[in-house]
Design an enzyme around this catalytic site. Sequence first.
Site, short mmCIF file in Angstrom:
data_model
loop_
_atom_site.label_atom_id
_atom_site.label_comp_id
_atom_site.label_asym_id
_atom_site.label_seq_id
_atom_site.Cartn_x
_atom_site.Cartn_y
_atom_site.Cartn_z
N GLY A 146 1.16 -1.50 0.22
CA GLY A 146 -0.09 0.29 -0.44
C GLY A 146 0.73 1.01 -0.10
O GLY A 146 2.02 1.34 0.42
N CYS A 147 0.28 1.77 -0.27
CA CYS A 147 0.74 3.92 -0.37
C CYS A 147 0.88 4.03 0.62
O CYS A 147 2.53 4.50 1.37
CB CYS A 147 0.13 4.66 -1.10
SG CYS A 147 -1.32 4.81 -0.40
N TYR A 148 0.42 4.12 2.17
CA TYR A 148 1.50 4.57 3.37
C TYR A 148 2.11 3.44 3.62
O TYR A 148 2.98 3.86 4.37
CB TYR A 148 -0.42 4.61 4.17
CG TYR A 148 -1.00 5.47 4.15
CD1 TYR A 148 -0.61 7.25 4.27
CD2 TYR A 148 -2.44 5.78 4.00
CE1 TYR A 148 -1.44 8.35 4.47
CE2 TYR A 148 -3.34 6.52 3.63
CZ TYR A 148 -3.11 7.66 3.67
OH TYR A 148 -3.58 8.84 3.85
#
Lengths: 346, 346, 346, 346
Positions: A146-148
């Site tokens: 995921g990006c985070y």
Amino acid sequence: MATTRVAIVNVTGYIGVDIARILLRHPEVELTCVTGRSQAGKTLSEVFPHLTSSDLVIQPELDASVDVVFSAMPHKASAEVCEPFVSQGLKVIDISADFRLKDLAEYEYWYGVEHPCSQLLEDAVYGLPELHREAIAGARLVANPGCYPTGAILALAPAMASGMVTGDIIVDSKSGVSGAGRSLTMTTHYAECNESVSAYAVGGHRHMPEIRQECGLLNPDLGEVVFQPHLIPMTRGILSTCYARLSEDWLARGEAAARDVFAVYRDFYMEAPFSAVVDAPPATKHVWGSNYCHVYARVDVRSGRLLVISAIDNLVRGGAGEAVQNMNLMCGFPETCGLEALPVYP
Amino acid sequence: MATTRVAIVNVTGYIGVDIARILLRHPEVELTCVTGRSQAGKTLSEVFPHLTSSDLVIQPELDASVDVVFSAMPHKASAEVCEPFVSQGLKVIDISADFRLKDLAEYEYWYGVEHPCSQLLEDAVYGLPELHREAIAGARLVANPGCYPTGAILALAPAMASGMVTGDIIVDSKSGVSGAGRSLTMTTHYAECNESVSAYAVGGHRHMPEIRQECGLLNPDLGEVVFQPHLIPMTRGILSTCYARLSEDWLARGEAAARDVFAVYRDFYMEAPFSAVVDAPPATKHVWGSNYCHVYARVDVRSGRLLVISAIDNLVRGGAGEAVQNMNLMCGFPETCGLEALPVYP
Amino acid sequence: MATTRVAIVNVTGYIGVDIARILLRHPEVELTCVTGRSQAGKTLSEVFPHLTSSDLVIQPELDASVDVVFSAMPHKASAEVCEPFVSQGLKVIDISADFRLKDLAEYEYWYGVEHPCSQLLEDAVYGLPELHREAIAGARLVANPGCYPTGAILALAPAMASGMVTGDIIVDSKSGVSGAGRSLTMTTHYAECNESVSAYAVGGHRHMPEIRQECGLLNPDLGEVVFQPHLIPMTRGILSTCYARLSEDWLARGEAAARDVFAVYRDFYMEAPFSAVVDAPPATKHVWGSNYCHVYARVDVRSGRLLVISAIDNLVRGGAGEAVQNMNLMCGFPETCGLEALPVYP
Amino acid sequence: MATTRVAIVNVTGYIGVDIARILLRHPEVELTCVTGRSQAGKTLSEVFPHLTSSDLVIQPELDASVDVVFSAMPHKASAEVCEPFVSQGLKVIDISADFRLKDLAEYEYWYGVEHPCSQLLEDAVYGLPELHREAIAGARLVANPGCYPTGAILALAPAMASGMVTGDIIVDSKSGVSGAGRSLTMTTHYAECNESVSAYAVGGHRHMPEIRQECGLLNPDLGEVVFQPHLIPMTRGILSTCYARLSEDWLARGEAAARDVFAVYRDFYMEAPFSAVVDAPPATKHVWGSNYCHVYARVDVRSGRLLVISAIDNLVRGGAGEAVQNMNLMCGFPETCGLEALPVYP
């Protein structure tokens, strides 16, 4: 050598189309098929005018013979799409969350669905090259982070691995609006989010268990992870500010800790082509449009805490670029192939 | 009754001119003098075209007989300017940091200067109406709070006063660029800060001791305050996300804590005309251009923590509006006089 | 073949550093020297953190032996810097306005200075590849076009060359803030220009004679050029909306004109790798970070006018990218070399 | 005197809710009813957190007895809603386009619908106070102007009325995104329109005939109106740049025209409380959140043209504020009542 043929399933979201942008200039592969139901029959350039040069027609379904598949479908649907490709022996990179969490119960709790093919979980490799480079190179199925989590884990990994910190971790992240995707919502309506900052998912965000899983692998004594995302009025970028308590060992170093922390971080990322340990607080602008992650770590002696700040472009390092980096590793291409573009500043 | 005559010393910064904007429509006062050396001799409307209706001429020095003075001078210079006005018996509201910290050593450490008139520190009242309403009403010198402390203290005060939390506090704040003032810097050059987020003052920020002082007054057992500000690409607004560990008492309440925390916050601000306890995470857009502070508190049972998020307009509630609110209290006007304007949305 | 060695004089402005970004990834050249007085002695990555990978030290003066020089000095100073390099036989690309206007009097009127080496004007080639590709290939000194003229001339050239329009031309341009450069000004202070649009240089802008010169070369019957630039709250991009009256011939075509205009434009740019004639109004986002120009032309039968809209990235197509494209032509490299990156969207 | 009771039909759009914001602080009226089908049953503050102080419940239909109705319904539906209120003798201000165009055929051409109650067209007054103050004061039905026409007509009216210009008019307008409304569209999705400028409605926009109608009333010799709107990455504001050819009379004045034009404009707006003729190019920021229009006119002797630039806040002067100004005139309140707030800068 024959060119590697690649497909993107569901090209019409922001990460899907950014994979297309990168692959259309990648010297080792040919983008031979892109799919997307709502826009099927149109060319890429009709739907995405920035890709003027591409007359590739969007297909309703993957219908070509390819070697590598990127799936940018939503979770659950993505696992269903990927399963047959994996079975056929294609190399598969899944952008969705379906194969990231090793703990099936965690997945089903946070995503609220039954996993359609949990039998693949064991084989799937979490696609963060800094932590799992070799496993990725040998994988047939990679779960793109995921990006985070990409930003948070890259910020925390050296501290975790070195036992520098102890107890709970607080991750306060600030994301540009593209992270919310291309689907229309009131939250991402321009006049609603422009000139405004807000926190969201205050009760808990799906990316938390991903951060906890990977940090926990590096340091089994990890406490709780408190992860709080915020929406920031900009298009691209995630800045993650991480707070952790220094371990006894590190507290005992006193002022020397400030110097040592830099060395630990620098050494950890010595071989990583896209992770740069910087000596001043980074800005998301410094990595815009690139696959770089900038990490800055600092000891706060007064409060006995380590602060680490990381900056990424959420669609490249936190999505499309990382996916291509994983493809490079899986296919034996140079790791940086097609990703050499420097950040665009200002 | 004679109209109260008011002066603004150094009207040419963002808070100075926002005080002018409010006072030009305030029914109980007359703005009779504004000063500013670099622009002396011009009218307000020449320098600030949004004030088209004002032909008040900017003076090099305060030369009129007035009842109330706002000083928007930089620190140290401001104390020097304010001292004679206080001695003359005028009501003085100091926008600078000079009279905020009760501990002289703290002031001199964080601001790196000798205090020019520390004898006034004892009489000065910290101008946060929610905490010091009565003292402000009787004060001759009010120290207007910093923008970050306004948001952070309003977020934390009910928790502090009720013993809800214990140990260290982490305050992660996100500010619009106007908070950095009107002086030209590379940091605030449009192309440098637009589409970018960054942390700054990572080693420690001058507003930390202010937060600690006021929180410590409410709860002497307060641990350390870790305060980390960030620059966000928007003009106005501060969102502060605060993390604190729940006390034993509150942990023991279990799920009931979630409900109780709302009641504690609501009761604390029952009489405050500009502090609203909201039941969904606030956005800075919800308070834009107004003197409101929105506060949202939530218990995270898993990690045993309280999260509180506050949103303010940094130039109004964190500056000009709060200053006028203090003037209203000092002069016996209705507290909300001249500040009734609702936030401008979207 | 030996790698071509390149220098950038005054790398510290936005176009200078964007040339560096492109050249650091250009396969045919080596960036061997960058200069900049105020930052001399620091590495590129210290001053520009997005160039983390470069440890090139900024020099006070060009001190290396190179084959190609880009000068990003201000006007007048740039001509003085370029002259000896031209004399020594180096290939020189001047980013400033010094060699753009063929009419010395026009130059001296608009720039208010005496030209330091007007003897070079005759040899200098106006570096718009779509109009002067062959001359550029043979030039020793190329005058890189202004950002506004690049967009405006590319919008108007096919109409000019085909006799489609007559009389005066109105060019209404909207530019991102980076066009104003990296020097600090109140106009480019974030809080002043964010969330605001304004016109500037209403009495006349220096880029007008450049547009008139090149359009006049294509169509000697050109009337006046009214050019009005505006500042838009975004970092990169110029959109130019051009209004011109259709000639009698074209008016006579009636509805067929709408179709014919597209064909004229498409044919004109058939061989241009970076000019795309599009069939819907372009957005600057469609070309962000790239060397592309998107052009859209439309006949308005009711008012008898042609509207043409062009979109460019002002720092790439209107600056650094165009400069590298000119270098490619001058050095015999493929025209698109180092400039293949697709626009970054969203 | 009894307070005037007011209703807003369809409060949930941006202009509807901005009327609510203004009326909630208007000293002469009470907002007694707001309607909105999709949000019926919720309070204003639930749907619009910036209106924390209002517990007015949104109704499915207007069910209260009121004196004044604002309709913010879409066109056609609005006329149907307004008709019975007008018949009952209420004062009605229609925000939609239904009663703006006097020519029924024009309306039906541009809006593509049959007019549901064209019999009211004759009585309806075009609600631009600067042009129709007395008629508005006596009207029972006011057609509130469109946002673009407000800015364009205020820019052009003095020139039209004085015979200063001749022939066609070109109006190039730049609007913030809130002008596109609160309904979700790809065009107004943050990541699509942020950091980008584009033209839209290139074939013709519905606001053109409105500009032509009002300019034509002032000067029957008006030629064609070419109106081209653009979408700008900001929330509020419209800047209109207008180009017109000077008449023979004015051309003959030579350099004196520059001075005379200012006097003509200043005199025209002498009595208008919200139209300010300024002597430097205006920015939309100068009027943000207010009912002011700033107008700047300049003669370009070289090209024989008049340039006029106007700046408004599209939701206040181009919508809610103008509507309240019309209500004030219709009800005999001071024209500026409730609208005194100065623009919020920066």
